[in-house]
Design an enzyme around this catalytic site. Structure first.
Site, short mmCIF file in Angstrom:
data_model
loop_
_atom_site.label_atom_id
_atom_site.label_comp_id
_atom_site.label_asym_id
_atom_site.label_seq_id
_atom_site.Cartn_x
_atom_site.Cartn_y
_atom_site.Cartn_z
N GLY A 99 9.80 -51.67 32.78
CA GLY A 99 9.36 -52.98 33.22
C GLY A 99 8.23 -53.55 32.38
O GLY A 99 8.13 -54.77 32.22
N SER B 213 0.77 -48.59 34.70
CA SER B 213 0.11 -47.39 35.22
C SER B 213 -0.93 -46.85 34.25
O SER B 213 -1.89 -46.20 34.66
CB SER B 213 1.15 -46.30 35.50
OG SER B 213 1.69 -45.80 34.28
N GLU C 228 17.35 -50.32 38.93
CA GLU C 228 16.21 -49.74 39.63
C GLU C 228 16.15 -50.14 41.10
O GLU C 228 15.84 -49.30 41.96
CB GLU C 228 14.91 -50.14 38.95
CG GLU C 228 14.70 -49.50 37.60
CD GLU C 228 13.32 -49.79 37.05
OE1 GLU C 228 12.45 -48.90 37.14
OE2 GLU C 228 13.11 -50.90 36.54
N HIS D 175 32.56 -60.77 19.72
CA HIS D 175 33.02 -60.02 18.56
C HIS D 175 33.44 -58.60 18.91
O HIS D 175 33.75 -57.81 18.01
CB HIS D 175 31.93 -60.00 17.48
CG HIS D 175 31.70 -61.34 16.86
ND1 HIS D 175 32.29 -61.73 15.68
CD2 HIS D 175 30.98 -62.41 17.30
CE1 HIS D 175 31.92 -62.97 15.40
NE2 HIS D 175 31.12 -63.40 16.36
N ARG E 170 7.07 -52.16 38.06
CA ARG E 170 8.03 -53.18 37.62
C ARG E 170 7.77 -54.54 38.23
O ARG E 170 8.36 -55.54 37.80
CB ARG E 170 9.47 -52.72 37.91
CG ARG E 170 9.78 -52.40 39.36
CD ARG E 170 11.14 -51.68 39.41
NE ARG E 170 11.62 -51.39 40.73
CZ ARG E 170 11.32 -50.29 41.42
NH1 ARG E 170 10.47 -49.40 40.90
NH2 ARG E 170 11.82 -50.07 42.62
N LYS F 11 11.46 -36.95 34.36
CA LYS F 11 10.11 -36.61 33.88
C LYS F 11 9.74 -35.19 34.27
O LYS F 11 9.13 -34.45 33.48
CB LYS F 11 9.11 -37.60 34.45
CG LYS F 11 9.23 -39.00 33.88
CD LYS F 11 8.21 -39.95 34.50
CE LYS F 11 8.34 -41.34 33.91
NZ LYS F 11 7.37 -42.30 34.51
#
Length: 348
Positions: free
Chosen positions: A56, A100, A233, A249, A151, A341
């Site tokens: 975000g 953060s 999310e 394309h 976000r 994480k």
């Protein structure tokens, strides 16, 4: 199937994510003021701008670069990685964005930018980024840390970065664009939850299908990526984004007979589109008609490029939250991201 939308915008939204999104206008204004006051070194001879961010926060870099594409006198790129491009040097401005302050990729890019003697600015609400910036003597735009999820900080991040760049003499005057964009965001916020709420209408129309977002130009591309991420999310569903004329394309070939069932195309429109876009859209829709794809358009609000891109982004944020709420899904948690994480940290 179409998903009915509850009349109460925050039912099933215990963290108040939608309300936080709808504060984007005031937060844009406040962030811009904070950025102007942050004291970045003046860089009127800067040759490039790199926004280092993820998720975000990276959308803020996308929005600024898209809004100023036709006015900026230097390249502006968003770096979603641990490392900087080779062109970043003493005449580059590197804006590290992390609400953060603890995004590991952004922290890595920050250290590299300082080592390369770039002109660095940190935009965050605290965390390790604020600490490292203080140690390195890097100007920091400090944002309020009161949002339920990073976000929802788009207005603050965009404002903070724009203010810092304006103070550094890197940008053409943008005060008017910021005012126009803040007003557009406030207009969208008033409409969401009211009669004719477009976000609710889009959420109900998408229903149980997979959203595919089409757009054009830099403004449309930035907004479409934000829509995709928001549905991922907040609504916890797959979503995809493509940009004209590029999608003509390759992607249109994939929409063969019957292949469009189970998908819903949202087409983002904005002022300043290339003159070929209306005819190209009609031709594209005709070319994929046999696939069974259904489509609807969503139009930007405001006059400036910044207003256009941010209003489209906000409509996507709101639509994704309304989609989650209608299905009984809490839009707040992002457990899969946290799980990745943990696995990386644990070596799993």
């Amino acid at each position: 199937m179409r998903v009915p939308i509850d009349d109460a915008a925050t039912v099933g939204d215990p963290s108040g994510l939608l309300d936080a999104y709808l504060e984007g206008g005031p937060r844009l204004r406040a962030g811009y003021g904070a950025g102007r006051a942050a004291g970045p070194r003046r860089m009127p001879d800067a040759r490039s701008v790199a926004f280092c961010a993820m998720g975000g926060s990276a959308a803020a870099g996308d929005a600024i670069a898209a809004a100023l594409e036709r006015r900026a006198t230097m390249p502006m790129v968003t770096v979603r990685d641990y490392v900087l491009p080779a062109f970043c040097d003493e005449r580059s401005v590197v804006v590290c964005l992390s609400y953060s302050g603890n995004t590991e990729e952004t922290l890595s890019a920050f250290e590299e930018a300082v080592a390369r003697r770039c002109s660095v600015v940190a935009v965050c609400s605290g965390g390790a980024l604020a600490e490292r910036a203080a140690e390195a003597g890097v100007p920091t735009v400090e944002l309020p840390g009161d949002l339920p999820h990073p976000r929802a900080a788009l207005g603050s991040l965009v404002g903070g970065a724009l203010g810092a760049l304006a103070a550094a003499g890197v940008l053409p005057p943008v005060d008017g664009e910021v005012a126009d964009a803040a007003g557009a965001l406030e207009e969208v916020a008033v409409a969401v939850g009211g009669a004719g709420d477009e976000a609710a209408a889009v959420a109900g129309w998408v229903g149980d299908r997979v959203p595919v977002v089409w757009s054009s130009g830099a403004v449309g591309a930035a907004a479409a990526w934000r829509w995709k991420a928001a549905f991922n999310e907040n609504a916890k569903v797959p979503a995809f984004a493509s940009v004209l004329p590029e999608l003509d394309h390759h992607e249109i070939v994939g929409w063969s007979a019957g292949a469009g069932r189970g998908f819903a195309v949202v087409i983002l429109r904005h002022a300043g589109e290339h003159p070929t876009v209306p005819a190209r859209l009609r031709a594209t829709i005709d070319a994929v008609r046999a696939s069974g794809l259904e489509h609807r358009e969503v139009r930007a609000v405001g006059r400036s490029g910044l207003a256009q891109v941010l209003s489209l982004m906000l409509l996507g944020d709101a639509a994704s939250v309304r989609h989650a709420v209608a299905r009984g899904v809490d839009p707040g948690p992002i457990d899969a991201i946290a799980d990745v994480k943990r696995r990386i940290a644990g070596g799993a």
